[in-house]
Motif scaffolding. Sequence first.
Motif, PDB file in Angstrom:
ATOM      1  N   UNK A   1       0.874  -1.170   0.000  1.00 33.20           N
ATOM      2  CA  UNK A   1       0.000   0.000   0.000  1.00 33.20           C
ATOM      3  C   UNK A   1       0.908   1.216   0.000  1.00 33.20           C
ATOM      4  N   UNK A   2       0.643   2.192  -0.853  1.00 31.04           N
ATOM      5  CA  UNK A   2       1.548   3.325  -0.972  1.00 31.04           C
ATOM      6  C   UNK A   2       0.819   4.545  -1.519  1.00 31.04           C
ATOM      7  N   UNK A   3       1.438   5.687  -1.313  1.00 35.54           N
ATOM      8  CA  UNK A   3       0.921   6.912  -1.905  1.00 35.54           C
ATOM      9  C   UNK A   3       1.182   6.871  -3.406  1.00 35.54           C
ATOM     10  N   UNK A   4       0.185   7.227  -4.181  1.00 32.47           N
ATOM     11  CA  UNK A   4       0.326   7.296  -5.623  1.00 32.47           C
ATOM     12  C   UNK A   4      -0.276   8.580  -6.157  1.00 32.47           C
ATOM     13  N   UNK A   5      -0.256   8.729  -7.464  1.00 31.51           N
ATOM     14  CA  UNK A   5      -0.851   9.892  -8.122  1.00 31.51           C
ATOM     15  C   UNK A   5      -1.588   9.436  -9.375  1.00 31.51           C
ATOM     16  N   UNK A   6      -2.607  10.193  -9.759  1.00 31.97           N
ATOM     17  CA  UNK A   6      -3.378   9.821 -10.945  1.00 31.97           C
ATOM     18  C   UNK A   6      -2.497   9.821 -12.189  1.00 31.97           C
TER      19      UNK A   6
END
Length: 290
Positions: free
Chosen positions: A215-220
């Motif tokens: 699980x991680x921070x992502x961007x569109x």
Amino acid sequence: MTTTTRPGEEGRIQVTSEEVQKTVDTSKWFPEDVKIPLQARTLLEQYSGFAPDEVLPHVADLRARAFQAWPYPCIGQLRFLQFTTATHPSYPDIISRLKSGQTFVDAGCCLGQDLRKLLFDGAPSSASMYGMDIEPAFFDLGYELFRDRENMQATFLATDLTKASIPSIESLKKSIDIISAQSLFHLFTLDDQKTVAKHLVVLTKANPGSVIAGRQVGTRKAGVHKGMGENTAVFAHNVDSLAQFWDDVGAATNTKWEVVSQVEEAPERVRKQVWAPEDVMILTFTATRQ
């Protein structure tokens, strides 16, 4: 039996606590109001044996002391009381597989909170569990937080997964069934992420079914973004770039991975970070070895 080793000459974290203190106002990561999540309170009372009125002062004192030395958001904002592996879609399967005797690594384990949650939720033994983090002092804090130094049998390894060679994990190669990588990959550049992933792949058993769940921070829109410290940069994935990432890692390690991922709205505490892009989101994935 618990073993702790230090990174030594293996390398350094991408941004040190000293660098963070010099470049970031860390006080914003230390809210005065300490709130204990219900799941964490239950674990501390029923697993660790604290009386209800002992929980808050115990946590507040440990957080204050730890934050002085390691002023990271995971400490000040009590993220070590958030059991992220337990929120992963594959968690019921992880518990079932551990009950059958499989092996487990928590990569980037912080204080080892997810390992304790697994035990509380029915994992039969901590002897088949391993925790890895670059800050070895976190392991002692975990023993203190959960008051289980005498009973916790998991092996903790101080490890910098961005380095090309890591002697401390050599003995684990091809022996792990399940790896949890929560809030790990988003800390690094794309090249470092690939190095981390290659190390994790090497740890997994060669047979189909080995899992790396994260699980991680992502961007569109996938791309490079500002890191936590001055002059640092990290790479944020979207669903498409993450699939390509695991294809590239598979090609580099002569393995093949089936990746299932999903997007969640980023919580407010993430969206409010100064480094957070406007299109920030949370990306959850399960990579299964074929």
